[in-house]
Write a protein that holds these residues in place. Structure first.
Motif, PDB file in Angstrom:
ATOM      1  N   PHE A  52      65.523  23.041   3.091  1.00 32.31           N
ATOM      2  CA  PHE A  52      64.268  23.108   2.227  1.00 32.31           C
ATOM      3  C   PHE A  52      64.527  22.874   0.928  1.00 32.31           C
ATOM      4  O   PHE A  52      65.674  22.662   0.391  1.00 32.31           O
ATOM      5  CB  PHE A  52      63.723  24.410   2.560  1.00 32.31           C
ATOM      6  CG  PHE A  52      64.656  25.654   2.469  1.00 32.31           C
ATOM      7  CD1 PHE A  52      65.510  26.079   1.301  1.00 32.31           C
ATOM      8  CD2 PHE A  52      65.158  26.316   3.643  1.00 32.31           C
ATOM      9  CE1 PHE A  52      66.236  26.942   1.116  1.00 32.31           C
ATOM     10  CE2 PHE A  52      66.239  27.205   3.637  1.00 32.31           C
ATOM     11  CZ  PHE A  52      66.715  27.547   2.425  1.00 32.31           C
ATOM     12  N   THR A  53      63.505  22.866  -0.080  1.00 35.41           N
ATOM     13  CA  THR A  53      63.491  22.324  -1.248  1.00 35.41           C
ATOM     14  C   THR A  53      63.982  23.480  -2.217  1.00 35.41           C
ATOM     15  O   THR A  53      64.047  24.697  -1.597  1.00 35.41           O
ATOM     16  CB  THR A  53      62.019  21.621  -1.819  1.00 35.41           C
ATOM     17  OG1 THR A  53      61.383  22.884  -1.749  1.00 35.41           O
ATOM     18  CG2 THR A  53      61.627  20.785  -1.223  1.00 35.41           C
ATOM     19  N   TYR A  54      64.306  22.955  -3.650  1.00 33.65           N
ATOM     20  CA  TYR A  54      64.705  24.250  -4.474  1.00 33.65           C
ATOM     21  C   TYR A  54      63.654  25.160  -4.648  1.00 33.65           C
ATOM     22  O   TYR A  54      63.739  26.296  -4.687  1.00 33.65           O
ATOM     23  CB  TYR A  54      65.286  23.519  -5.853  1.00 33.65           C
ATOM     24  CG  TYR A  54      65.607  24.449  -6.663  1.00 33.65           C
ATOM     25  CD1 TYR A  54      66.897  24.837  -6.848  1.00 33.65           C
ATOM     26  CD2 TYR A  54      64.671  24.849  -7.662  1.00 33.65           C
ATOM     27  CE1 TYR A  54      67.423  25.870  -7.881  1.00 33.65           C
ATOM     28  CE2 TYR A  54      65.116  26.060  -8.415  1.00 33.65           C
ATOM     29  CZ  TYR A  54      66.609  26.338  -8.519  1.00 33.65           C
ATOM     30  OH  TYR A  54      67.154  27.502  -9.497  1.00 33.65           O
ATOM     31  N   THR A  55      62.505  24.778  -4.628  1.00 35.06           N
ATOM     32  CA  THR A  55      61.334  25.539  -4.778  1.00 35.06           C
ATOM     33  C   THR A  55      61.397  26.703  -3.625  1.00 35.06           C
ATOM     34  O   THR A  55      61.244  27.996  -3.879  1.00 35.06           O
ATOM     35  CB  THR A  55      59.931  24.873  -4.864  1.00 35.06           C
ATOM     36  OG1 THR A  55      60.140  24.052  -5.982  1.00 35.06           O
ATOM     37  CG2 THR A  55      58.976  25.934  -5.055  1.00 35.06           C
ATOM     38  N   GLU A  56      61.429  26.364  -2.489  1.00 35.39           N
ATOM     39  CA  GLU A  56      61.501  27.216  -1.498  1.00 35.39           C
ATOM     40  C   GLU A  56      62.762  28.061  -1.544  1.00 35.39           C
ATOM     41  O   GLU A  56      62.975  29.382  -0.983  1.00 35.39           O
ATOM     42  CB  GLU A  56      61.657  26.475   0.067  1.00 35.39           C
ATOM     43  CG  GLU A  56      60.157  25.732   0.143  1.00 35.39           C
ATOM     44  CD  GLU A  56      60.368  24.834   1.599  1.00 35.39           C
ATOM     45  OE1 GLU A  56      59.942  25.563   2.685  1.00 35.39           O
ATOM     46  OE2 GLU A  56      60.566  23.755   1.508  1.00 35.39           O
ATOM     47  N   ALA A  57      64.016  27.493  -1.974  1.00 39.49           N
ATOM     48  CA  ALA A  57      65.339  28.228  -2.019  1.00 39.49           C
ATOM     49  C   ALA A  57      64.832  29.317  -3.002  1.00 39.49           C
ATOM     50  O   ALA A  57      65.388  30.566  -2.715  1.00 39.49           O
ATOM     51  CB  ALA A  57      66.272  27.448  -2.586  1.00 39.49           C
ATOM     52  N   GLU A  58      64.392  29.084  -4.138  1.00 43.28           N
ATOM     53  CA  GLU A  58      63.730  30.479  -5.127  1.00 43.28           C
ATOM     54  C   GLU A  58      63.097  31.308  -4.326  1.00 43.28           C
ATOM     55  O   GLU A  58      63.163  32.630  -4.297  1.00 43.28           O
ATOM     56  CB  GLU A  58      63.056  29.852  -6.104  1.00 43.28           C
ATOM     57  CG  GLU A  58      63.707  28.907  -7.124  1.00 43.28           C
ATOM     58  CD  GLU A  58      62.976  28.538  -8.564  1.00 43.28           C
ATOM     59  OE1 GLU A  58      63.554  28.578  -9.464  1.00 43.28           O
ATOM     60  OE2 GLU A  58      61.911  27.953  -8.368  1.00 43.28           O
TER      61      GLU A  58
END
Length: 252
Positions: free
Chosen positions: A181-187
Motif C-alpha cells: 500500500f501507499t505511504y498514506t495508507e502506511a500512516e
C-alpha cells in the motif's frame, strides 16, 4: 503477500463442454459449487473436447468451473487436504478432475473495498476488492470468499510457486491483489497500532505514541531514530505490514 484470481489462459488451453448436458440437469456439476461438500453424492460426468489447443493441464470448461489434469491433482492434493475436493470426470482422452474449493475465508477488507448493494442489503458485486491479508492463513493455497463463492476462486503465492516449480502451463496470473500500500495508507495503519516496512526501512509508533524510523544496517540490525521530517524518497515507496520491533535505544 499476493493473491491471484484463478484464471485459465483461454488462448492456449483446451476448451471442454459437457457431453449430454440435458441429462446432467440434476447432477451436482450444475450446482453453484457453494456447498461445502459434493464428493459424497458425486458421479463422474462426461466431458468432450470443444477446441483442442496446446495445453491440457487446466482445461477451460463452458460454463466455467475449475478443472485440472490428473498430474495437477496429484501435485496439489497433498498441499490442499482441507481446501479442495477433487471430483473425477470422464473424458475419452484425458484423466480430469473438477475442483470444488471448500475453503471459504472471511477476509474481505470492507473498509477499503468498494461494493454495490441492492436495497443496501443484498450484495451485488465489488467495484474494488481489497483483502485483509491478516485473515488469510500463511499456509493457504486456494480459497473463496463468501460473497463470490459461486463465481471466483483465489490462489496465493504458495499456489503460484508450486505451479511454476512443476512448470505447469495454462494459467493466467494477471489479476493480482497485493498486500502492499501507499505511504498514506502506511500512516493510517500506524495510527491503528501496526508497524510497516519497505525494503530496508521500518516505521512504527512506540507505547508513548512517539514515531520511530528504522533502517536495516549491514550488520542486519535496525538503526532507529526519531526524524524531524520523513525523507521524501520514502513517500513514493510501497509498504506492507510487519511485526513490531522492540526499540532498544535512540541511535541516530
Amino acid at each position: 503477500m499476493k493473491v491471484y484470481e484463478l484464471k485459465v489462459n483461454h488462448s492456449n488451453t483446451t476448451t471442454l463442454i459437457m457431453k449430454n448436458r440435458d441429462a446432467l440437469s440434476s447432477h451436482p456439476i450444475r450446482s453453484d459449487f457453494k456447498e461445502q461438500n459434493l464428493a459424497r453424492d458425486w458421479q463422474p460426468a462426461e466431458m468432450q473436447t470443444y477446441k483442442r489447443r496446446k495445453f491440457n493441464e487446466f482445461p477451460y470448461l463452458i460454463p466455467e468451473k475449475p478443472i485440472v489434469s490428473e498430474k495437477v491433482m496429484q501435485i496439489l492434493k497433498p498441499h490442499t487436504p482441507t481446501e479442495v475436493e477433487f471430483l473425477p470426470l470422464l473424458h475419452n482422452e484425458f484423466e480430469l478432475y473438477m475442483m470444488n474449493v471448500t475453503n471459504i475465508l472471511d477476509c474481505v477488507d470492507w473498509q477499503r473495498s468498494e461494493a454495490q448493494w441492492l436495497y443496501e442489503k443484498y450484495f451485488m458485486r465489488f467495484d474494488k476488492l481489497v483483502f485483509d491479508f491478516a485473515k488469510i492463513p500463511k499456509n493457504t493455497y486456494l480459497f473463496k470468499t463468501e460473497e463470490l463463492a459461486t463465481t471466483k476462486v483465489f490462489v496465493t503465492e504458495l499456489f503460484r510457486e508450486l505451479i511454476e516449480d512443476y512448470q505447469l502451463p495454462g494459467l493466467d496470473f494477471s489479476v493480482v491483489y497485493d498486500s502492499e500500500f501507499t505511504y498514506t495508507e502506511a500512516e493510517q495503519r500506524m495510527d491503528q497500532g501496526q508497524a510497516v516496512g519497505s525494503g530496508k526501512w521500518r516505521m512504527q509508533f512506540d507505547e508513548e505514541g512517539e514515531f520511530w524510523l528504522g533502517e536495516l544496517t549491514l550488520e542486519l540490525k535496525y538503526r532507529w531514530g526519531r526524524p524531524v521530517y520523513i525523507p521524501p524518497i520514502l513517500l513514493g515507496y510501497s509498504w506492507h505490514e510487519v511485526e513490531k520491533c522492540e526499540i532498544d535505544s535512540f541511535n541516530w
